[in-house]
Design a protein around this motif. Structure first.
Motif, short mmCIF file in Angstrom:
data_model
loop_
_atom_site.label_atom_id
_atom_site.label_comp_id
_atom_site.label_asym_id
_atom_site.label_seq_id
_atom_site.Cartn_x
_atom_site.Cartn_y
_atom_site.Cartn_z
N MET A 32 0.80 -1.07 -0.18
CA MET A 32 0.10 0.16 -0.34
C MET A 32 1.30 1.48 0.27
O MET A 32 1.93 0.98 0.67
N ALA A 33 0.37 2.47 -0.84
CA ALA A 33 1.23 3.81 -0.55
C ALA A 33 -0.06 4.21 -0.80
O ALA A 33 -0.65 4.43 -1.11
N PHE A 34 0.63 5.95 -0.41
CA PHE A 34 -0.70 7.09 -0.41
C PHE A 34 0.90 7.96 -0.46
O PHE A 34 1.61 8.43 0.06
N MET A 35 1.03 9.37 -1.50
CA MET A 35 1.85 10.14 -1.78
C MET A 35 1.01 11.09 -2.38
O MET A 35 0.04 11.52 -2.63
N ALA A 36 1.51 12.29 -1.39
CA ALA A 36 1.16 14.25 -1.69
C ALA A 36 1.77 14.96 -1.58
O ALA A 36 2.55 14.78 -0.55
N ALA A 37 1.98 16.11 -2.34
CA ALA A 37 2.99 17.51 -1.60
C ALA A 37 1.72 18.67 -1.88
O ALA A 37 1.11 18.89 -2.50
N PHE A 38 2.29 19.73 -0.81
CA PHE A 38 1.88 20.29 -0.74
C PHE A 38 2.76 22.19 -0.27
O PHE A 38 3.50 21.88 0.02
N GLU A 39 2.22 23.04 -1.62
CA GLU A 39 3.21 24.36 -1.06
C GLU A 39 2.35 25.75 -1.24
O GLU A 39 0.97 25.43 -1.83
N ALA A 40 2.54 25.86 -0.32
CA ALA A 40 2.06 27.35 -0.71
C ALA A 40 3.49 29.01 -0.54
O ALA A 40 3.80 28.94 0.23
N ARG A 41 3.21 29.46 -1.82
CA ARG A 41 4.20 30.18 -1.67
C ARG A 41 3.70 32.34 -1.74
O ARG A 41 2.79 32.28 -2.30
N ARG A 42 4.51 33.08 -1.52
CA ARG A 42 4.05 34.63 -1.41
C ARG A 42 5.49 34.90 -1.31
O ARG A 42 6.15 35.18 -0.36
N GLU A 43 5.61 35.83 -2.30
CA GLU A 43 7.07 36.62 -2.40
C GLU A 43 8.19 36.04 -2.69
O GLU A 43 7.90 34.51 -2.96
#
Length: 242
Positions: free
Chosen positions: A60-71
């Motif tokens: 089994m596997a689960f993979m996810a990424a998130f990014e918030a960018r400002r200036e």
């Protein structure tokens, strides 16, 4: 989990106005070969799974990424869950027959990055954060001349990290990304290191596809035994920017 696929897979988001936030979400697939070493009183038990065998041994596997960018600032998060198993002969001759190893793990990484170099074609980010682990290493030595032995090890911990990310933009569509992080800071018995490299192609302002290679090394003393796991293999993702 470990920087994690986030830095590889959410890099090179499109430029936005300086007073606005830019967000990226990237589910991805990582197919690593796995080498796990557990140092027992009988000697070192090592189990290896190559990249071609990873899918058949992946439960089994689960993979996810998130990014918030400002200036110049970026906040990055990455979640990785894997369940891998393997079986092979032991190095102990007739004492034991087979070594069965199962590695289950969740790695959650978080980073704050600051852009120290911002040129039209090259950017460099540096920062710090953490990687939290919840891992179990279940090793069974099946009976030979000695009875079966089980080593069921589990540990939950957090490692501080330092990280650097570089992005080279070739044109409006193509870019290359490289990431390196290191953490733990307790010598070889409690440390983690990750290296990633990828190439990205922007389909449009919203969608990006990426592919590359990721390496993750984890060393930890678990219940008095030294355990090392290396994961190494290709990674692919599709990012959505909003």
């Amino acid at each position: 989990t470990s920087l994690a696929g986030a830095l590889l897979l959410v890099a090179a988001a499109p430029a936005v106005a300086q007073d606005a936030w830019d967000f990226s979400f990237t589910p991805y697939v990582w197919v690593p070969g796995l080498t796990t070493s557990v140092h027992t009183r009988y000697g070192t038990v090592q189990a290896s799974t190559s990249e071609p065998d990873a899918l058949s041994n992946l439960d089994m596997a689960f993979m996810a990424a998130f990014e918030a960018r400002r200036e110049r600032w970026s906040l990055v998060a990455d979640l990785l869950y894997v369940d891998l198993s393997n079986e092979e002969p032991t190095p102990f001759g007739r004492l034991f027959d087979q070594a069965k190893t199962e590695v289950k793990g969740t790695a959650l990484s978080g980073y704050a990055l600051y852009r120290v170099v911002e040129q039209p074609q090259v950017t460099i980010d540096v920062g710090a954060g953490f990687r939290g682990y919840s891992l179990s290493f279940d090793t069974t030595l099946t009976a030979g001349t000695r009875p079966q032995r089980d080593f069921d090890l589990s540990e939950t911990w957090i490692d501080p990290l330092i990280a650097v990310r570089g992005i080279v933009t070739f044109n409006d569509r193509w870019s290359a990304n490289a990431v390196l992080d290191y953490g733990g800071f307790d010598g070889g018995r409690d440390s983690t290191m990750q290296a990633l490299a990828s190439v990205s192609y922007a389909i449009n302002d919203r969608w990006t596809v990426r592919g590359g290679w990721r390496y993750l090394d984890i060393q930890k003393e678990v219940e008095g035994l030294d355990v090392e796991s290396e994961l190494n293999g290709p990674i692919f993702g599709v990012g959505y920017h909003f």
